[in-house]
Design a protein around this motif. Structure first.
Motif, short mmCIF file in Angstrom:
data_model
loop_
_atom_site.label_atom_id
_atom_site.label_comp_id
_atom_site.label_asym_id
_atom_site.label_seq_id
_atom_site.Cartn_x
_atom_site.Cartn_y
_atom_site.Cartn_z
N GLU A 81 0.82 -1.21 0.00
CA GLU A 81 0.00 0.00 0.00
C GLU A 81 0.86 1.26 0.00
N SER A 82 1.99 1.21 0.71
CA SER A 82 2.86 2.39 0.79
C SER A 82 3.71 2.57 -0.46
N LYS A 83 4.25 1.50 -0.98
CA LYS A 83 5.09 1.58 -2.18
C LYS A 83 4.99 0.26 -2.94
N PRO A 84 3.93 0.09 -3.72
CA PRO A 84 3.72 -1.18 -4.42
C PRO A 84 4.76 -1.43 -5.50
N ARG A 85 5.10 -2.67 -5.69
CA ARG A 85 6.01 -3.06 -6.76
C ARG A 85 5.22 -3.45 -8.00
N ARG A 86 5.71 -3.06 -9.13
CA ARG A 86 5.06 -3.41 -10.39
C ARG A 86 5.52 -4.79 -10.82
N PHE A 87 4.59 -5.70 -11.02
CA PHE A 87 4.93 -7.07 -11.39
C PHE A 87 5.04 -7.18 -12.92
N LEU A 88 6.17 -7.70 -13.38
CA LEU A 88 6.39 -7.88 -14.82
C LEU A 88 6.19 -9.33 -15.20
N ARG A 89 5.31 -9.56 -16.16
CA ARG A 89 5.09 -10.92 -16.65
C ARG A 89 6.27 -11.34 -17.54
N MET A 90 6.40 -12.64 -17.74
CA MET A 90 7.49 -13.17 -18.55
C MET A 90 7.45 -12.60 -19.97
N GLU A 91 6.24 -12.43 -20.52
CA GLU A 91 6.11 -11.91 -21.88
C GLU A 91 6.64 -10.47 -21.96
N GLU A 92 6.38 -9.68 -20.92
CA GLU A 92 6.88 -8.31 -20.89
C GLU A 92 8.40 -8.28 -20.82
N VAL A 93 8.96 -9.14 -19.99
CA VAL A 93 10.42 -9.21 -19.86
C VAL A 93 11.06 -9.61 -21.18
N GLU A 94 10.46 -10.59 -21.86
CA GLU A 94 11.00 -11.03 -23.16
C GLU A 94 10.94 -9.89 -24.17
N ASP A 95 9.86 -9.12 -24.15
CA ASP A 95 9.74 -7.96 -25.05
C ASP A 95 10.85 -6.96 -24.77
N TYR A 96 11.10 -6.68 -23.48
CA TYR A 96 12.14 -5.74 -23.10
C TYR A 96 13.51 -6.21 -23.58
N LEU A 97 13.81 -7.49 -23.37
CA LEU A 97 15.11 -8.03 -23.80
C LEU A 97 15.28 -7.93 -25.31
N ASN A 98 14.21 -8.18 -26.04
CA ASN A 98 14.28 -8.09 -27.51
C ASN A 98 14.49 -6.64 -27.96
N VAL A 99 13.82 -5.69 -27.27
CA VAL A 99 14.00 -4.28 -27.61
C VAL A 99 15.44 -3.84 -27.36
N MET A 100 15.99 -4.25 -26.22
CA MET A 100 17.36 -3.86 -25.89
C MET A 100 18.37 -4.51 -26.83
N LYS A 101 18.10 -5.74 -27.24
CA LYS A 101 18.99 -6.40 -28.20
C LYS A 101 18.98 -5.63 -29.52
N GLY A 102 17.78 -5.23 -29.96
CA GLY A 102 17.68 -4.44 -31.19
C GLY A 102 18.33 -3.08 -31.05
N ASN A 103 18.14 -2.43 -29.88
CA ASN A 103 18.75 -1.12 -29.66
C ASN A 103 20.27 -1.20 -29.63
N GLY A 104 20.79 -2.27 -29.06
CA GLY A 104 22.24 -2.46 -29.06
C GLY A 104 22.79 -2.51 -30.47
N LEU A 105 22.05 -3.19 -31.35
CA LEU A 105 22.48 -3.29 -32.75
C LEU A 105 22.34 -1.94 -33.46
N LEU A 106 21.22 -1.24 -33.22
CA LEU A 106 20.99 0.06 -33.86
C LEU A 106 22.05 1.08 -33.45
N ILE A 107 22.33 1.16 -32.15
CA ILE A 107 23.33 2.13 -31.66
C ILE A 107 24.72 1.75 -32.14
#
Length: 322
Positions: A81-107
């Motif tokens: 109630e004071s400071k809730p943690r946001r729960f990330l589903r596995m699908e969200e984490v996989e999306d994030y990892l894919n975005v960062m992999k692509g960003n690493g290549l783009l940069i």
């Protein structure tokens, strides 16, 4: 049965990491397994058995007194109630990892284009003497830089949706952490190979630079650019794994998965934060200095100096092993 275990991990994800909670979790898992096996033995199909077990044992508030979790559960609710943690589903984490992999290549490609942009005037001067060659060379250089800037901007836009990871308290469950750990382990060898190849490319520019032929010495920019591209990609991908694994902390039952055995542990949070932003900072400095001075044929040395400084900082800021 795997579904039941995953559900149990989700139930206990926010609970404090104490011996009492661990004991209660083990007891509840045993109870759920016994009920599941009993129903399977009675001829109930697996899906129905799973649904019944979750319905009967899936509410911690109802089971708290029997499991001795009343106090721990109350503290968990107050913390949420004071400071809730946001729960990330596995699908969200996989999306994030894919975005960062692509960003690493783009940069990485963007920096490669910036470093090699100075080769266009030399190339066209070699192929087409005179003002035409000079004009096409300068045009090619600015087109190369323009494409690189577009890649940087595109990578930034793709990463905007994940800015909350730096601002909000988040967490992942055990199965997601295990998935990321597996990906990180699998990437360790490619990561080491890419860093080694990058260093080899940095070394190769020395004999190439000694050859007093413009079109040949031009190759040194491609050696260095490719090396920097590999370093950026490798560190971005590995950094994304470590970032996800640090979302949990030692206060949650899901545990802390930030470091594997053999990984560097730093003396304090400040040192850890410095090393996390090290390469993005080097990238920003490189781009700012290069665009201000336009000395792309010299500023690539920032990456060589940066790699040496990074290793020195790792040695100085690493915590002593117990």
């Amino acid at each position: 049965m795997e579904t039941i275990k995953n559900y149990l991990e989700t139930m206990f994800a926010n609970m404090p990491n104490t011996p009492e909670v661990k004991k209660a979790k083990a007891e509840l898992l045993s109870m759920m397994e016994d009920k599941f096996n009993e129903m399977i033995a009675d001829g109930v199909n697996e899906n129905q058995a799973v649904g019944t077990v979750i319905a009967e044992f899936g509410n911690l508030d109802e089971l708290a007194e029997d499991l001795g979790l009343t106090k721990a559960l109350q503290e968990t609710h107050e913390r949420e109630e004071s400071k809730p943690r946001r729960f990330l589903r596995m699908e969200e984490v996989e999306d994030y990892l894919n975005v960062m992999k692509g960003n690493g290549l783009l940069i990485g490609i963007g920096v490669l284009l910036c470093i090699t942009s100075v080769t266009w005037p030399i190339l066209f001067e070699f192929l087409l003497r005179g003002e035409v060659g000079d004009g096409l060379g300068v045009t090619g250089m600015f087109i190369s830089i323009a494409v690189a800037v577009a890649l940087f901007v595109f990578a930034g836009i793709r990463g905007n949706d994940w800015r909350f990871l730096d601002k909000e308290l988040c967490q992942i469950d055990l199965s997601t952490a295990d998935m990321v750990k597996s990906k990180k382990r699998d990437f360790k060898v490619p990561h080491a190979i890419m860093i080694a190849v990058a260093i080899m490319l940095f070394i190769l520019w020395i004999p190439t630079a000694a050859i007093d032929i413009d079109i040949v010495s031009n190759c040194l920019f491609y050696f260095v650019g490719a090396g920097v591209c590999l370093i950026i990609y490798a560190t971005t991908v590995m950094g994304s794994y470590e970032k996800v694994l640090k979302l949990n902390d030692s206060k949650t039952i899901s545990g802390s998965y930030g470091k594997d055995k053999g990984d560097i542990v730093y003396v304090n949070k400040f040192a850890e934060g410095v090393m996390e932003v090290y390469w993005p900072t080097v990238t920003c400095l490189y781009l700012i200095i290069s665009f201000v001075t336009m000395d792309w044929h010299i500023t690539w040395m920032i990456w060589v100096i940066g790699a040496i400084a990074h290793r020195l900082l790792e040695v100085v800021l690493a915590a002593e092993e117990d």
